[in-house]
Scaffold this active site. Structure first.
Site, short mmCIF file in Angstrom:
data_model
loop_
_atom_site.label_atom_id
_atom_site.label_comp_id
_atom_site.label_asym_id
_atom_site.label_seq_id
_atom_site.Cartn_x
_atom_site.Cartn_y
_atom_site.Cartn_z
CB VAL A 256 -0.94 0.01 1.22
CG1 VAL A 256 -1.71 1.34 1.31
CG2 VAL A 256 -1.92 -1.15 1.14
CD GLU A 257 3.58 2.26 4.64
OE1 GLU A 257 4.48 3.10 4.80
OE2 GLU A 257 3.32 1.36 5.46
CG MET A 258 7.30 3.46 -0.36
SD MET A 258 9.04 3.68 0.06
CE MET A 258 9.01 5.29 0.86
#
Length: 454
Positions: A256-258
């Site tokens: 979800v983040e990177m």
């Protein structure tokens, strides 16, 4: 009927008489011994370890039917606050939060509770015991948690920040560039600085409840500020990272983040930059560019993100005119309401994991727009221990007025709302408007200095 009532009353009187004699026998004189042993004696004879211990030493009358229910309720409530087991073994290794909790109980006579006194007659610290406990607190705090405050304020539960901590300047310089390097993300759009905006607050955009990642995705937790994170006992809300380097390794491989990628993918991408490869080989001759060295330089940079010399620090160091009388009164209100027990030490927090919702069901009361998810499990999601359910790392309060929204789920937009919620769910009280205003005045003195901050 009357006979039954008389028998019941006689039985109760007999039980209370036995308990009274039992408690009286425990009220022995304080031994002539080192402070730590005197403290052990005081806490034991006052019954503190009956409830504040993972393995309580219950008195014989705890099995009486009515008493057993009260004991169970008091124990479950008490252990949710703190475990004093260390006192029984090695009081001189006590953590800073527990030390502050004992200090609050001594200063404001908050322990034991009225219910507890019903079954533990004669408990409660007398003046001599308070004097001994206070001397031990001062001695222990000075030895284990030395302060750079002036002598008069060196025993306060809050300590000033140092101007810096030891770090490798060359690695930190490279780490700053990696902190801002979007090539670490899968699609080249996200860097560490995307969710930790150093020019603003070290956290995410103020109007975002949780952080956004690649492809417009959003996580389920509110980003911690990276400022002063070096002083956290562990990293992340659930403590799953032991230090800054381990923390730096996680977001790049979070889908979800990177992005849904591996560190091998990231390093392969970075190796296309021959200049960058040479820089890492110069700093790490034996290892060069790797996951370990990239996260190491980022952690070295994050060691520089310290915000000293806030107005309250200046006050603690002896500059009495650094804060106003109203702000100082706010600090006293902060301490009186037990805020300085968990929000203690050098960053006013970051040292312990505490249950969210000691008084009341926080999640049932939360806006239905925020659905329950695994991150709401808190420390349990890392340890798998049921007793850690809904426990979260206590956030530090430095620069707190700059870092909305608040709580792990970002559910409170204003600091005023957050203060009221903490009082409700952690203290079981409704603060007056004047007390809330007073605490906020104090909190506004905690904004420190850094080259990225205006």
């Amino acid at each position: 009927m009357k006979r039954t009532i008389l028998i019941t009353l006689s039985s109760l009187i007999g039980i209370f008489a036995i308990v009274a004699i039992y408690r009286y026998c425990l009220r022995k004189s304080i031994p002539e011994a080192p402070l730590s042993e005197q403290v052990q004696s005081i806490l034991k004879k006052n019954g503190c370890l009956v409830c504040h211990s993972a393995n309580p030493d219950l008195p014989f009358y705890s099995s009486v039917p009515y008493a057993s229910r009260l004991f169970k309720k008091e124990y479950e409530h008490a252990i949710s606050f703190t475990d004093l087991s260390v006192i029984a073994t090695n009081p001189d290794s006590i953590d800073e939060v527990t030390l502050s909790m004992i200090e609050h109980a001594v200063t404001y006579s908050t322990m034991p509770t009225a219910t507890y006194r019903w079954f533990h007659w004669g408990t409660g610290f007398n003046s001599k015991e308070k004097s001994i406990l206070s001397a031990w607190i001062r001695s222990t705090r000075g030895r284990l948690y030395p302060s750079i405050a002036c002598d008069e304020l060196a025993n306060e539960p809050i300590r000033p920040l140092p101007d810096s901590v030891p770090y490798d300047a060359a690695k930190a310089e490279l780490g700053e560039r990696m902190f801002n390097d979007t090539r670490i993300s899968l699609d080249g759009t996200i860097s560490c600085a995307s969710c930790h905006i150093l020019e603003a607050n070290g956290a995410d955009e103020i109007d975002e409840r949780t952080s956004g990642g690649i492809n417009g995705l959003f996580g389920t937790v509110n980003a911690h500020t990276v400022y002063n994170s070096y002083f956290n006992v562990r990293q992340f809300w659930n403590g799953r990272a032991v230090d800054l380097q381990e923390q730096a390794a996680a977001p790049p491989v979070n889908p979800v983040e990177m992005g849904d990628q591996s560190w091998d993918d990231i390093i392969k991408r970075l190796r296309k930059d021959k200049k960058l490869v040479k820089e890492f080989e110069h700093l790490y001759p034996c290892e060069g560019l790797s996951q370990n060295t990239v996260t190491d330089v980022i952690s070295e940079f994050e060691k520089t993100l310290i915000t000293p010399n806030c107005r309250f620090d200046k006050y603690l160091k002896g500059q009495t005119d650094a804060i106003t009388d109203e702000e100082l009164a706010g600090y006293e209100t902060f301490k009186k309401n037990a805020c300085a027990t968990c929000h203690t030490g050098i960053i006013l927090g970051g040292q312990s994991f505490e249950k969210l919702g000691i008084y009341g069901n926080y999640y049932a009361d939360r806006t239905p727009e925020i659905e329950y998810n695994s991150d709401d499990d808190g420390l349990k999601s890392f340890t798998s221990n049921d007793t850690d359910l809904h426990k979260f790392k206590v956030p530090g309060l430095r620069n707190v007025s700059l870092t909305p929204p608040y709580f792990h789920d970002g559910s409170f937009i204003t600091l005023e709302e957050a203060v009221k919620a903490m009082a409700k769910y952690e203290l079981g009280k409704t603060l007056s408007d004047n007390d809330v205003k007073s605490i906020l005045l104090f909190m506004n003195t905690l904004n420190g200095e850094h080259r990225f901050l205006n």
